[in-house]
Design an enzyme around this catalytic site. Structure first.
Site, mmCIF file in Angstrom:
data_model
loop_
_atom_site.group_PDB
_atom_site.id
_atom_site.type_symbol
_atom_site.label_atom_id
_atom_site.label_comp_id
_atom_site.label_asym_id
_atom_site.label_seq_id
_atom_site.Cartn_x
_atom_site.Cartn_y
_atom_site.Cartn_z
ATOM 1 N N ASN A 1 0.870 -1.183 0.000
ATOM 2 C CA ASN A 1 0.000 0.000 0.000
ATOM 3 C C ASN A 1 0.906 1.232 0.000
ATOM 4 O O ASN A 1 1.491 1.580 1.017
ATOM 5 C CB ASN A 1 -0.885 -0.043 1.258
ATOM 6 N N LYS B 1 0.107 4.329 -0.335
ATOM 7 C CA LYS B 1 -0.488 5.545 0.237
ATOM 8 C C LYS B 1 -0.151 6.753 -0.658
ATOM 9 O O LYS B 1 -0.177 6.623 -1.871
ATOM 10 C CB LYS B 1 -0.016 5.728 1.682
ATOM 11 N N HIS C 1 -9.600 1.445 4.802
ATOM 12 C CA HIS C 1 -8.316 1.638 5.494
ATOM 13 C C HIS C 1 -8.497 2.610 6.662
ATOM 14 O O HIS C 1 -9.229 3.596 6.544
ATOM 15 C CB HIS C 1 -7.255 2.162 4.519
ATOM 16 N N GLU D 1 -6.773 4.921 7.824
ATOM 17 C CA GLU D 1 -6.458 6.333 7.578
ATOM 18 C C GLU D 1 -7.655 7.046 6.942
ATOM 19 O O GLU D 1 -7.856 8.239 7.147
ATOM 20 C CB GLU D 1 -5.199 6.447 6.703
ATOM 21 N N GLU E 1 -5.718 -4.926 10.354
ATOM 22 C CA GLU E 1 -4.669 -3.952 10.622
ATOM 23 C C GLU E 1 -4.952 -3.211 11.924
ATOM 24 O O GLU E 1 -5.744 -2.251 11.935
ATOM 25 C CB GLU E 1 -4.608 -2.920 9.493
ATOM 26 N N GLY F 1 2.514 1.926 10.991
ATOM 27 C CA GLY F 1 3.564 2.944 10.939
ATOM 28 C C GLY F 1 4.262 3.206 12.262
ATOM 29 O O GLY F 1 4.994 4.188 12.391
ATOM 30 N N SER G 1 3.194 -2.382 10.423
ATOM 31 C CA SER G 1 4.627 -2.466 10.722
ATOM 32 C C SER G 1 5.296 -3.775 10.289
ATOM 33 O O SER G 1 6.214 -4.242 10.947
ATOM 34 C CB SER G 1 4.873 -2.218 12.216
HETATM 35 P P1 PGA Z 1 2.738 0.106 7.666
HETATM 36 O O1 PGA Z 1 1.289 0.394 7.060
HETATM 37 O O2 PGA Z 1 3.239 -1.178 7.055
HETATM 38 O O3 PGA Z 1 3.559 1.300 7.263
HETATM 39 O O4 PGA Z 1 2.574 -0.022 9.142
HETATM 40 C C1 PGA Z 1 0.365 -0.631 6.809
HETATM 41 C C2 PGA Z 1 -0.899 -0.076 6.205
HETATM 42 O O5 PGA Z 1 -1.298 1.042 6.577
HETATM 43 O O6 PGA Z 1 -1.522 -0.717 5.350
#
Ligand code: PGA
Length: 252
Positions: free
Chosen positions: A11, A13, A101, A103, A170, A176, A213
């Site tokens: 992903n 982003k 997601h 976010e 997730e 992150g 992560s």
């Molecule tokens: P990350 O993000 O691997 O940077 O923790 C995962 C995601 O948001 O899909």
């Protein structure tokens, strides 16, 4: 048991410019060379909307698939400034789409909107990567399992085309941050998701991925959690070396 194919989904982003296809070419070249394991997994990369048309053309006859990261929840065309519909994305030749997601949930996306998005995307023949996960407060209050169940039931039902669904677990507090769930906790959550999916869909449930992560140094921790059908990877999917090392270390 995990489904037979594992997914490594990147992903991106808000990352990438037209020349970033070179990163995906490196994934492709690793995949082709990895004769020992490449029948066991599939790579999907989700660049931003701006790159979907170009990348889906470039990788049309390749082994890597391209995914979108979000879409609008209704209509093919309409007065929705700055948004794109699943119909518009599908016309670019894109097969997969990430929906729900955290976010986007954080910026106002509700379960009701996600349900509409999932239904519209499935109607447009997408494979939907549907994200769920508890936040830090919910985890602290030991509400994880309730939250996951609610997120599943608010969006999914048995009438949906389950063959075109992938669920990504997730935990929001893990995205992150470098923080990972303890192995027993993770097994518990994934088991809970799978048993609820079995209640919704009966036999042959969608694959369940883990995201948060995941990188080349943490991926070995997930090797023993056989229930996981793959990974949704954010930060570490923007670098060819990191992403390829995740796959290499997983199969080491
Ligand atoms: P990350 O993000 O691997 O940077 O923790 C995962 C995601 O948001 O899909």
């Amino acid at each position: 048991m995990a489904n037979s194919i594992r997914y490594f989904i990147g992903n991106w982003k808000m990352f990438g410019v037209p020349s970033s296809y070179k990163i995906i070419e490196k994934f492709e070249s690793h995949f082709r060379k990895d004769k020992k394991n490449n029948k066991k997994y599939k790579i999907i990369i989700a660049p931003p909307h701006t790159l979907l048309q170009d990348f889906s053309k470039k990788f049309k006859y390749k082994k890597i698939s391209i995914s979108a990261q979000n879409c609008h929840y209704k209509d093919n065309f309409g007065a929705h400034t700055g948004h794109v519909s699943p119909y518009m994305i599908k016309n670019l030749g894109v097969k997969y789409i990430i929906l729900g997601h955290s976010e986007n949930r954080a910026s106002g996306e509700t379960d009701t909107m996600i349900k509409q998005k999932v239904e519209l995307a499935l109607k447009n023949n997408f494979v939907v990567i549907f994200c769920i996960g508890e936040n830090k407060l919910e985890k602290r209050k030991k509400r994880t399992l309730n939250v996951l169940k609610k997120q599943l039931y608010n969006v999914l039902n048995k009438k949906l085309n389950k063959k075109n669904l992938i669920v990504a677990y997730e935990p929001v507090w893990s995205i992150g941050t470098g923080k990972l769930p303890a192995s027993a906790e993770l097994v518990n959550s994934i088991n809970h998701i799978k048993s609820n999916l079995t209640k919704i869909f009966r036999k042959r449930i969608p694959p369940v991925l883990y995201g948060g992560s995941v990188d080349s140094s943490s991926v070995h921790l997930f090797k023993n959690v056989r229930l996981i059908d793959g990974f949704l990877i954010g930060g570490a999917s923007k670098s060819a070396k990191n992403f390829i090392d995740i796959i290499k270390n997983f199969y080491k």
